[in-house]
Motif scaffolding. Structure first.
Motif: not given
Lengths: 149, 149
Positions: B11-12, B15-16, B19, B32-33, B131, B134-135, B138, B142, B145, B147, B149
């Motif tokens: 999922l991580h 979603l990256h 983007e 990234m992971m 998701l 939601d990101f 956030r 923030c 920020s 994002h 990683s």
DNA sequence: TTTCATGTAACTTACAGTATTACATGAATT
DNA sequence: AATTCATGTAATACTGTAAGTTACATGAAA
């Protein structure tokens, strides 16, 4: 994913103990379970600390139930086993800095919590007595069957 | 119990990818992971078989999402990962001859099924789009920020 | 032809549940 | 008192799976 079968195993043991008059040795229980006596002792040692079973050394020794079947739920036993995690899925990183991962953890975490809460709620509703009743019903249906394993 | 974090990880990654404009290499995703490119390829290969992502070799190659974020749920991805078991608890013996163990398996099995069904139902309700929303929320909170990683 | 990136097999690592061995402790029997 | 039986527990090995790594083949673009 390899599954933790200690709860399943200890329930089997406890119900066998309930059927036996007098103490059961870890060796006899291990035979029923087709496992090693030390595994039995290790698991039952945890239950003893929670007051669910008692043990005695020496001649005529062995393990006995210390509580009424009605008063013990699967949840109690789960706790006595150290409250192992019930889910095989988890977060990649527990406290991520990445906002994407935070969003992922948040969404998955809610689903995880709901599923875990449901499972533990079910565990609280199942007593050793209810399992014993189910067993005796199966015995009646299957007359003459050997239940000692 | 050791937990399977592939769903969380993928999922991580997805979603990256959402983007990023253009394809992402397994090496960049691995950075990234904080993991290995081969792990990324291995996981994404499963998703490709389900038509969730596409890959291209050579210069300018890499991985791309193949579907709309709205149309992909956590359940779809779970299936693409091979539908791994979601529960860390299991039966000691799957098809026991012992009537006691049958009673135990039956009672625990019902609780397991209920919990698993609930979790998968929740997974069906969560889309990649939700998701992503939601990101981005956030991100707004923030401000500034990083994002990536 | 070189470079870049995926595709994949093979191997290693890490971890937790499970199994086994060995020996100490303590209680009942003889 | 000595023997036997059973628990108590440490130490060790086995097992399965996710994860990480190495190595090399395949194929596309520069």
């Amino acid at each position: 994913m390899k599954r933790d079968s200690r709860l399943s195993g200890v329930l089997h043991v406890l119900l066998h103990m309930a059927e036996i008059d007098g103490p059961a040795t870890s060796e006899s229980l291990a035979d029923m379970m087709q496992t090693n006596p030390v595994v039995i002792r290790r698991i039952l040692a945890g239950l003893r600390n929670q007051g669910l079973v008692r043990s005695e050394k020496g001649h005529g020794g062995g393990w006995r139930l210390a509580k009424d079947l009605e008063s013990v739920t699967l949840y109690d036993i789960h706790i006595a086993l150290g409250s192992p995690g019930v889910l095989a899925l988890g977060h990649r990183t527990e406290a991520p800095g990445c906002l994407i991962e935070q969003a992922v953890n948040n969404a998955m975490g809610e689903a995880f919590n709901a599923a875990e809460a449901l499972l533990l709620a079910r565990f609280r509703e199942i007593t050793l007595a209810s399992l014993s009743r189910d067993f005796h019903q199966r015995m009646q249906v299957c007359t003459g069957s050997d239940h000692t394993s």
